[in-house]
Scaffold this active site. Sequence first.
Site, PDB file in Angstrom:
ATOM      1  N   MET A 182       7.283  52.493   8.216  1.00 25.87           N
ATOM      2  CA  MET A 182       7.994  52.362   9.460  1.00 25.87           C
ATOM      3  C   MET A 182       8.216  50.796   9.844  1.00 25.87           C
ATOM      4  O   MET A 182       9.216  51.066  11.006  1.00 25.87           O
ATOM      5  CB  MET A 182       6.465  52.614  10.536  1.00 25.87           C
ATOM      6  CG  MET A 182       5.643  53.660   9.423  1.00 25.87           C
ATOM      7  SD  MET A 182       4.206  53.944  10.681  1.00 25.87           S
ATOM      8  CE  MET A 182       2.917  55.335   9.526  1.00 25.87           C
TER       9      MET A 182
ATOM     10  N   GLU B 288      -4.771  56.636   8.712  1.00 27.46           N
ATOM     11  CA  GLU B 288      -5.120  55.707   8.865  1.00 27.46           C
ATOM     12  C   GLU B 288      -5.728  54.502   9.528  1.00 27.46           C
ATOM     13  O   GLU B 288      -6.517  53.287   8.954  1.00 27.46           O
ATOM     14  CB  GLU B 288      -3.961  55.020   8.810  1.00 27.46           C
ATOM     15  CG  GLU B 288      -2.698  53.971   8.162  1.00 27.46           C
ATOM     16  CD  GLU B 288      -1.196  53.617   8.796  1.00 27.46           C
ATOM     17  OE1 GLU B 288      -0.962  54.303   8.778  1.00 27.46           O
ATOM     18  OE2 GLU B 288      -1.529  52.327   8.368  1.00 27.46           O
TER      19      GLU B 288
HETATM   20  C1  FAD Z   1       0.775  42.144   4.763  1.00 34.09           C
HETATM   21  C2  FAD Z   1       0.902  44.073   5.412  1.00 34.09           C
HETATM   22  C3  FAD Z   1       0.942  45.008   5.285  1.00 34.09           C
HETATM   23  C4  FAD Z   1       1.527  45.960   5.818  1.00 34.09           C
HETATM   24  N1  FAD Z   1       2.155  46.810   5.574  1.00 34.09           N
HETATM   25  C5  FAD Z   1       2.592  48.169   6.293  1.00 34.09           C
HETATM   26  C6  FAD Z   1       3.204  49.341   6.024  1.00 34.09           C
HETATM   27  O1  FAD Z   1       2.855  49.539   4.405  1.00 34.09           O
HETATM   28  N2  FAD Z   1       4.372  50.202   6.180  1.00 34.09           N
HETATM   29  C7  FAD Z   1       4.351  49.828   7.240  1.00 34.09           C
HETATM   30  O2  FAD Z   1       5.456  50.390   7.696  1.00 34.09           O
HETATM   31  N3  FAD Z   1       3.852  48.872   7.707  1.00 34.09           N
HETATM   32  C8  FAD Z   1       3.477  47.888   7.297  1.00 34.09           C
HETATM   33  N4  FAD Z   1       2.577  46.646   8.367  1.00 34.09           N
HETATM   34  C9  FAD Z   1       3.739  46.755   9.690  1.00 34.09           C
HETATM   35  C10 FAD Z   1       2.712  46.519  10.060  1.00 34.09           C
HETATM   36  O3  FAD Z   1       2.235  47.412  10.563  1.00 34.09           O
HETATM   37  C11 FAD Z   1       3.162  45.328  11.883  1.00 34.09           C
HETATM   38  O4  FAD Z   1       2.985  44.051  11.389  1.00 34.09           O
HETATM   39  C12 FAD Z   1       2.008  46.185  12.757  1.00 34.09           C
HETATM   40  O5  FAD Z   1       2.384  47.368  13.417  1.00 34.09           O
HETATM   41  C13 FAD Z   1       2.933  44.798  14.187  1.00 34.09           C
HETATM   42  O6  FAD Z   1       4.349  45.005  13.976  1.00 34.09           O
HETATM   43  P1  FAD Z   1       5.121  43.454  14.205  1.00 34.09           P
HETATM   44  O7  FAD Z   1       4.681  42.907  12.993  1.00 34.09           O
HETATM   45  O8  FAD Z   1       6.577  44.015  14.127  1.00 34.09           O
HETATM   46  O9  FAD Z   1       4.219  42.879  15.706  1.00 34.09           O
HETATM   47  P2  FAD Z   1       5.301  43.306  16.849  1.00 34.09           P
HETATM   48  O10 FAD Z   1       5.171  44.355  17.617  1.00 34.09           O
HETATM   49  O11 FAD Z   1       6.409  42.351  17.096  1.00 34.09           O
HETATM   50  O12 FAD Z   1       4.200  42.691  17.921  1.00 34.09           O
HETATM   51  C14 FAD Z   1       3.457  41.248  17.784  1.00 34.09           C
HETATM   52  C15 FAD Z   1       2.773  40.776  19.443  1.00 34.09           C
HETATM   53  O13 FAD Z   1       3.058  41.404  20.524  1.00 34.09           O
HETATM   54  C16 FAD Z   1       1.582  41.794  20.190  1.00 34.09           C
HETATM   55  N5  FAD Z   1       2.205  43.043  21.305  1.00 34.09           N
HETATM   56  C17 FAD Z   1       3.711  44.146  21.094  1.00 34.09           C
HETATM   57  N6  FAD Z   1       3.347  45.534  22.339  1.00 34.09           N
HETATM   58  C18 FAD Z   1       2.611  45.286  23.322  1.00 34.09           C
HETATM   59  C19 FAD Z   1       2.440  45.861  23.659  1.00 34.09           C
HETATM   60  N7  FAD Z   1       2.863  46.547  24.368  1.00 34.09           N
HETATM   61  N8  FAD Z   1       0.967  45.094  24.498  1.00 34.09           N
HETATM   62  C20 FAD Z   1       0.063  44.001  24.405  1.00 34.09           C
HETATM   63  N9  FAD Z   1       0.554  43.339  22.997  1.00 34.09           N
HETATM   64  C21 FAD Z   1       2.138  44.269  22.554  1.00 34.09           C
HETATM   65  C22 FAD Z   1       0.923  42.281  19.265  1.00 34.09           C
HETATM   66  O14 FAD Z   1      -0.107  43.432  19.380  1.00 34.09           O
HETATM   67  C23 FAD Z   1       1.357  41.678  18.650  1.00 34.09           C
HETATM   68  O15 FAD Z   1       0.546  40.977  18.725  1.00 34.09           O
HETATM   69  C24 FAD Z   1       2.332  45.630   7.163  1.00 34.09           C
HETATM   70  C25 FAD Z   1       2.138  44.091   7.773  1.00 34.09           C
HETATM   71  C26 FAD Z   1       1.258  43.412   7.218  1.00 34.09           C
HETATM   72  C27 FAD Z   1       1.652  42.411   7.155  1.00 34.09           C
END
Ligand code: FAD
Length: 381
Positions: free
Chosen positions: A127, A244
């Site tokens: 995703m 999940e």
């Molecule tokens: C070890 C690891 C394994 C993972 N495994 C998977 C996987 O198997 N498949 C997959 O698809 N993803 C996976 N992920 C991804 C994970 O789900 C995302 O990192 C997570 O959803 C956050 O997205 P981002 O890192 O792009 O942060 P961003 O979306 O850029 O967010 C950055 C910060 O801003 C905050 N933020 C964003 N929007 C808002 C809002 N509207 N209001 C307040 N705060 C906000 C967030 O909470 C966060 O603190 C994994 C991540 C890690 C680190």
Amino acid sequence: MKREIYDEDHEAFRASVKQFLDREVTPHLELYADQHGLDRAFWLAAGKQGFLGLEIPEELGGSEAGDYRFNAVLTEELAKVNMTLPSCVGIHADITVPYLVHLTDDEQRARWLPGCASGEIVTAIGMTEPGGGSDLANLRTTAVRDGDDWILNGSKTFITNGGSADIVLVAARTSPEKKAKGISLFAVDTTLDGFSVGRVLDKVGQDESDTAELAFDNVRVSGDDLVGPLDTGFISMMQFLPQERLGSAITNLAHAKQILEETVQYAKDRQAFGQPIGSFQNTQFLLADLVTRVDVTQAYVDQCVIAHTKKDLTPVDAAKAKWWTSQVQNDVLDHCVQVHGGYGYMNEYRVARAWRDARVTKIWAGSNEIMKMLIGRDLGL
Ligand SMILES: Cc1cc2nc3c(=O)[nH]c(=O)nc-3n(C[C@H](O)[C@H](O)[C@H](O)COP(=O)(O)OP(=O)(O)OC[C@H]3O[C@@H](n4cnc5c(N)ncnc54)[C@H](O)[C@@H]3O)c2cc1C
């Protein structure tokens, strides 16, 4: 506190999981960490035990019991060993496979599910993209129709099992003008031309998993690999995310509870000023506080497990369980490191690794801020 949610079948299943982990997994943990990933032998062994097919009907090689409490028991036992096992196994068996069970036709199920149950097919879910994970509706990977096929372009990042998966369930934009209503899911065979695994990412913790970047460069995916109706991928993801998040909550708590138990023992054994450190009132109060937090949280998570077993768990209650348990887990583990003193900062101590492994739980599976946003919306705010 005695938990009431499991009966003797669940406990017998727990014993078989424990036995398997002691015999076939724990001895290889250092190897998994060194090679940054589980290996196929792990998946095949878990498949042979029936642990990968809890969501898969029996006629397709699984051991579906229709009782989520078995998933919960498996998750708890994996989490007691470390955080990586429930993450990798969960992404495959508890998160991706349900899409392949519930959104597919008979031909697709027959093609994929027996391998998913046996461990010959390992899955991942894609995703998150480099441009963002929280704002799923704005994902940029595209799938453009070409005859009966689809041509995929784009990239995903942070994908658990990404380095080794045979099938990645990819969320891609099929109707650019429709935002959330223009996303579809594809089961992408990772041997297809144009699919590539980028870096296996160097993480702060969970060394045993091959979290990776994935790239799609004109990958031709057959129309037969579309999972669920066209343009309904976002709705499907929203439907499956509560499981999940509940799986994350169960993991977070079981992991913290295990390390806390070990920390209580450490406080009894370790001496300072001629007495066990657990006999200092500060340590007593701290550990009393932590076990209370864990026990009270367990009561909520158990209610969620029961609700999910009855198919009643709401997305909002799952969101509460996810954010709260990850906060409790991180608080508990930070204190456990403190109780261990300098040893708590040494990687050879389980508590140090557990602390590193846990940090991500406030970020993944929907960050805690996104969980609170869902809860806030439910309050009509
Ligand atoms: C070890 C690891 C394994 C993972 N495994 C998977 C996987 O198997 N498949 C997959 O698809 N993803 C996976 N992920 C991804 C994970 O789900 C995302 O990192 C997570 O959803 C956050 O997205 P981002 O890192 O792009 O942060 P961003 O979306 O850029 O967010 C950055 C910060 O801003 C905050 N933020 C964003 N929007 C808002 C809002 N509207 N209001 C307040 N705060 C906000 C967030 O909470 C966060 O603190 C994994 C991540 C890690 C680190």
